[in-house]
Design a protein around this motif. Structure first.
Motif, PDB file in Angstrom:
ATOM      1  N   ALA A 259      -3.532   1.897  -2.497  1.00 37.21           N
ATOM      2  CA  ALA A 259      -3.210   3.211  -1.948  1.00 37.21           C
ATOM      3  C   ALA A 259      -4.166   3.529  -0.815  1.00 37.21           C
ATOM      4  CB  ALA A 259      -3.300   4.291  -3.026  1.00 37.21           C
ATOM      5  N   PHE A 260      -3.683   4.218   0.193  1.00 38.55           N
ATOM      6  CA  PHE A 260      -4.565   4.676   1.254  1.00 38.55           C
ATOM      7  C   PHE A 260      -5.579   5.665   0.686  1.00 38.55           C
ATOM      8  CE2 PHE A 260      -1.084   3.395   4.198  1.00 38.55           C
ATOM      9  CZ  PHE A 260      -1.844   2.533   4.977  1.00 38.55           C
ATOM     10  N   ASP A 261      -6.831   5.491   1.096  1.00 39.73           N
ATOM     11  CA  ASP A 261      -7.917   6.310   0.543  1.00 39.73           C
ATOM     12  C   ASP A 261      -8.105   7.568   1.385  1.00 39.73           C
ATOM     13  OD1 ASP A 261     -10.072   7.289  -0.825  1.00 39.73           O
ATOM     14  OD2 ASP A 261     -11.166   5.397  -0.869  1.00 39.73           O
ATOM     15  N   PHE A 262      -7.141   8.501   1.274  1.00 45.06           N
ATOM     16  CA  PHE A 262      -7.262   9.780   1.962  1.00 45.06           C
ATOM     17  C   PHE A 262      -8.522  10.535   1.553  1.00 45.06           C
ATOM     18  CE2 PHE A 262      -2.801   8.933   2.775  1.00 45.06           C
ATOM     19  CZ  PHE A 262      -2.616   9.465   4.039  1.00 45.06           C
TER      20      PHE A 262
ATOM     21  N   TYR B 229     -13.994  12.865   3.167  1.00 40.17           N
ATOM     22  CA  TYR B 229     -15.442  12.896   2.938  1.00 40.17           C
ATOM     23  C   TYR B 229     -16.192  12.321   4.131  1.00 40.17           C
ATOM     24  CZ  TYR B 229     -14.859  13.991  -2.068  1.00 40.17           C
ATOM     25  OH  TYR B 229     -14.562  14.587  -3.269  1.00 40.17           O
ATOM     26  N   LEU B 230     -15.717  11.192   4.640  1.00 42.02           N
ATOM     27  CA  LEU B 230     -16.397  10.515   5.739  1.00 42.02           C
ATOM     28  C   LEU B 230     -16.293  11.328   7.029  1.00 42.02           C
ATOM     29  CD1 LEU B 230     -17.886   7.964   6.704  1.00 42.02           C
ATOM     30  CD2 LEU B 230     -15.647   6.912   7.121  1.00 42.02           C
ATOM     31  N   ARG B 231     -15.123  11.873   7.298  1.00 36.16           N
ATOM     32  CA  ARG B 231     -14.944  12.711   8.497  1.00 36.16           C
ATOM     33  C   ARG B 231     -15.916  13.876   8.496  1.00 36.16           C
ATOM     34  NH1 ARG B 231     -10.035  16.618   8.092  1.00 36.16           N
ATOM     35  NH2 ARG B 231     -11.577  17.433   6.617  1.00 36.16           N
TER      36      ARG B 231
ATOM     37  N   PRO C  13     -19.391   5.185  -4.405  1.00 33.16           N
ATOM     38  CA  PRO C  13     -18.944   5.804  -3.156  1.00 33.16           C
ATOM     39  C   PRO C  13     -17.885   6.865  -3.430  1.00 33.16           C
ATOM     40  CG  PRO C  13     -18.901   3.402  -3.005  1.00 33.16           C
ATOM     41  CD  PRO C  13     -19.117   3.742  -4.443  1.00 33.16           C
ATOM     42  N   ALA C  14     -17.792   7.833  -2.547  1.00 34.14           N
ATOM     43  CA  ALA C  14     -16.809   8.900  -2.708  1.00 34.14           C
ATOM     44  C   ALA C  14     -15.406   8.393  -2.391  1.00 34.14           C
ATOM     45  CB  ALA C  14     -17.156  10.069  -1.798  1.00 34.14           C
TER      46      ALA C  14
ATOM     47  N   VAL D 143       0.856  -1.183   0.000  1.00 34.28           N
ATOM     48  CA  VAL D 143       0.000   0.000   0.000  1.00 34.28           C
ATOM     49  C   VAL D 143       0.891   1.231   0.000  1.00 34.28           C
ATOM     50  CG1 VAL D 143      -0.203  -0.077   2.540  1.00 34.28           C
ATOM     51  CG2 VAL D 143      -1.871   1.234   1.185  1.00 34.28           C
ATOM     52  N   GLY D 144       0.517   2.230  -0.793  1.00 34.36           N
ATOM     53  CA  GLY D 144       1.278   3.457  -0.877  1.00 34.36           C
ATOM     54  C   GLY D 144       0.587   4.596  -0.149  1.00 34.36           C
ATOM     55  N   GLU D 145       1.397   5.446   0.497  1.00 33.54           N
ATOM     56  CA  GLU D 145       0.868   6.623   1.173  1.00 33.54           C
ATOM     57  C   GLU D 145       0.975   7.833   0.242  1.00 33.54           C
ATOM     58  OE1 GLU D 145       1.872   9.596   4.903  1.00 33.54           O
ATOM     59  OE2 GLU D 145       3.370   8.865   3.488  1.00 33.54           O
ATOM     60  N   TYR D 146      -0.083   8.023  -0.575  1.00 33.64           N
ATOM     61  CA  TYR D 146      -0.166   9.236  -1.377  1.00 33.64           C
ATOM     62  C   TYR D 146      -1.084  10.183  -0.604  1.00 33.64           C
ATOM     63  CZ  TYR D 146       0.088  12.182  -5.485  1.00 33.64           C
ATOM     64  OH  TYR D 146       0.367  13.239  -6.347  1.00 33.64           O
ATOM     65  N   PHE D 147      -0.462  11.041   0.200  1.00 35.16           N
ATOM     66  CA  PHE D 147      -1.173  11.866   1.189  1.00 35.16           C
ATOM     67  C   PHE D 147      -1.828  13.042   0.475  1.00 35.16           C
ATOM     68  CE2 PHE D 147      -0.615  12.929   5.960  1.00 35.16           C
ATOM     69  CZ  PHE D 147      -1.843  13.550   6.004  1.00 35.16           C
ATOM     70  N   ASP D 148      -3.053  12.834  -0.010  1.00 36.79           N
ATOM     71  CA  ASP D 148      -3.755  13.887  -0.754  1.00 36.79           C
ATOM     72  C   ASP D 148      -5.255  13.593  -0.738  1.00 36.79           C
ATOM     73  OD1 ASP D 148      -4.692  15.632  -3.094  1.00 36.79           O
ATOM     74  OD2 ASP D 148      -2.536  16.039  -3.057  1.00 36.79           O
ATOM     75  N   GLY D 149      -6.064  14.641  -0.615  1.00 36.87           N
ATOM     76  CA  GLY D 149      -7.509  14.483  -0.606  1.00 36.87           C
ATOM     77  C   GLY D 149      -8.145  14.485  -1.974  1.00 36.87           C
ATOM     78  N   ASP D 150      -7.349  14.594  -3.026  1.00 39.04           N
ATOM     79  CA  ASP D 150      -7.860  14.627  -4.396  1.00 39.04           C
ATOM     80  C   ASP D 150      -7.898  13.201  -4.951  1.00 39.04           C
ATOM     81  OD1 ASP D 150      -8.033  14.795  -7.254  1.00 39.04           O
ATOM     82  OD2 ASP D 150      -7.356  16.870  -7.165  1.00 39.04           O
TER      83      ASP D 150
END
Length: 432
Positions: free
Chosen positions: A267-270, A275-277, A294-295, A243-250
């Protein structure tokens, strides 16, 4: 307006509405077709640490993980994410220096072997975007002389920015090629275009597998170098999961990274996290659907998306819903019943009421055929209410094996055979 005109307008609107529904369904089918490159699994993974539990002496930490393994296994957790293992300039491991020096290595070896023998994945945090060096170079006058493996200036990217200005390796001191991703200023960025760098990374990953029972990777800061190299390292060493940490909300940017890595890694689903938060914080769930999906990444590549609520970084200054136990439970009710490969966070696990709920949700996931690429039909996404049908056959109202709702408004699933499995503050889950 005469009757004929009204009829024609109504007929046109009806056809347009049907066309829109057809196009959305077609889009979902197309995306599911692409998701064949992902993982169809009901695995759930666990992050074993936060920012503060680590120190230079890792043995005590590793022992604490071992103490919890039985509880994690009984909850049907399938893998444990360990922190970066190597000698480092910081306590957390994200400024690694000598890769082959492993603080608390004997204990890690024992614990990781135990975890693996119990059938859980050993997911190791792999930090290869940057390195801290051991010695100052005579030309650059910066820390750019590395040990284990031994590298010089040519392994640092050209124009590697320092935090206080200037470059780690000036042009006259023989830097490597330009960076293939974003810069980090707190450590020299590694030149992944260099063949020796690639070989050394592959050798080290193989060494971790052979000596520390590592069979899965979590790639740190993948914004920092091209996904092409992630695919290269995965192809050469064959982990069971990464799993890759692509730290972005886009969502589009994370999806593009997945593509750049040739669909070799999740990839982590930032984006989904944000959206959920916001949905749970505001009791407004209108943002949890995009088109008919789903978003977030779970709506595009669910078999390559890893939803989560928090990790060691986000929990420091952006704790999911302020760390409120009820809201965390609502978050897990969502990610543990929805597509993707979910991760459970250390701090949440050690909140007793949240842990109890997580165990119930995972049991529902395992026992009712919920998986990373499951069918999903979102029935409601509005202020005060989110509701969805999930599992095999969840393509219409009342379909699937699980139904769930979030929010303050009332809702119950349509059709027969549904039984309320579990419920709490602003969530409920039915099964059949």
């Amino acid at each position: 307006m005469n009757t004929i005109v009204l009829f024609l307008l109504f007929a046109f609107a009806s056809v347009a509405a049907k066309k829109s529904v057809f196009e959305q369904k077609k889009e979902w089918d197309f995306r599911n077709g692409r998701n064949l490159v992902g993982f169809n699994t009901n695995d759930v993974y666990y992050q074993s640490f936060n920012w503060d539990v680590l120190s230079e002496d890792r043995s005590t930490f590793y022992q604490s993980v071992l103490d919890e393994v039985g509880n994690l296994q009984s909850a049907y957790i399938n893998g444990i994410w360990f922190p970066p293992p190597s000698q480092t300039a910081d306590n957390q491991g994200y400024m690694p220096g000598m890769w082959y020096t492993i603080p608390g290595g004997d204990t890690l070896q024992y614990v990781a072997r135990n975890v693996s023998q119990r059938g859980l994945k050993v997911i190791m945090d792999i930090v290869i975007n940057h390195r801290s060096a051991q010695y100052v170079d005579g030309c650059s006058h910066q820390y750019s002389v590395f040990k284990q493996p031994d590298w010089g200036n040519d392994k640092v990217v050209k124009h590697d920015d320092l935090c206080n200005g200037g470059y780690t390796v000036p042009d006259n001191c023989g830097p490597g090629n330009y960076d293939t991703g974003e810069n980090t200023c707190y450590c020299p960025d590694v030149d992944h275009t260099n063949g020796e760098v690639q070989s050394d990374i592959i050798n080290w990953l193989n060494w971790l597998q052979q000596n520390y029972s590592v069979n899965a990777y979590r790639f740190d800061f993948v914004k920092g170098y091209s996904g092409y190299y992630v695919n290269k390292y995965i192809s050469a060493t064959g982990p069971s999961f990464s799993v890759g940490e692509y730290f972005d909300g886009d969502t589009g940017k994370v999806d593009n990274w997945i593509q750049s890595a040739s669909y070799s890694s999740t990839a982590f689903d930032f984006p989904n996290r944000y959206y959920l938060r916001d949905a749970i914080n505001n009791n407004d769930y209108s943002g949890l659907q995009q088109g008919v999906n789903p978003a977030g990444v779970i709506g595009v590549y669910p078999g390559l998306a890893c939803p989560f609520l928090d990790n060691h970084d986000t929990s420091r200054d952006d704790r999911f819903c302020g760390g409120n136990a009820d809201k965390l439970t609502q978050g897990y009710a969502y990610i543990l019943t929805h597509p993707g490969i979910p991760f459970v966070y250390h701090d949440d696990w050690f909140m007793s009421t949240v842990q109890q709920a997580i165990k119930i949700f995972i049991s529902i996931r395992k026992n009712h055929q919920l998986s990373s690429t499951m069918d999903i039909y979102i029935d409601k996404h509005q202020g005060g209410l989110y509701a969805a049908y999930l599992g095999p056959g969840a393509t219409y109202v009342g379909g699937g094996t699980v139904a769930m709702k979030l929010g303050t408004n009332s809702w119950s699933p349509s059709g027969g055979g549904w039984n309320l499995n579990t419920s709490g503050n602003n969530y409920a889950i039915w099964t059949k």
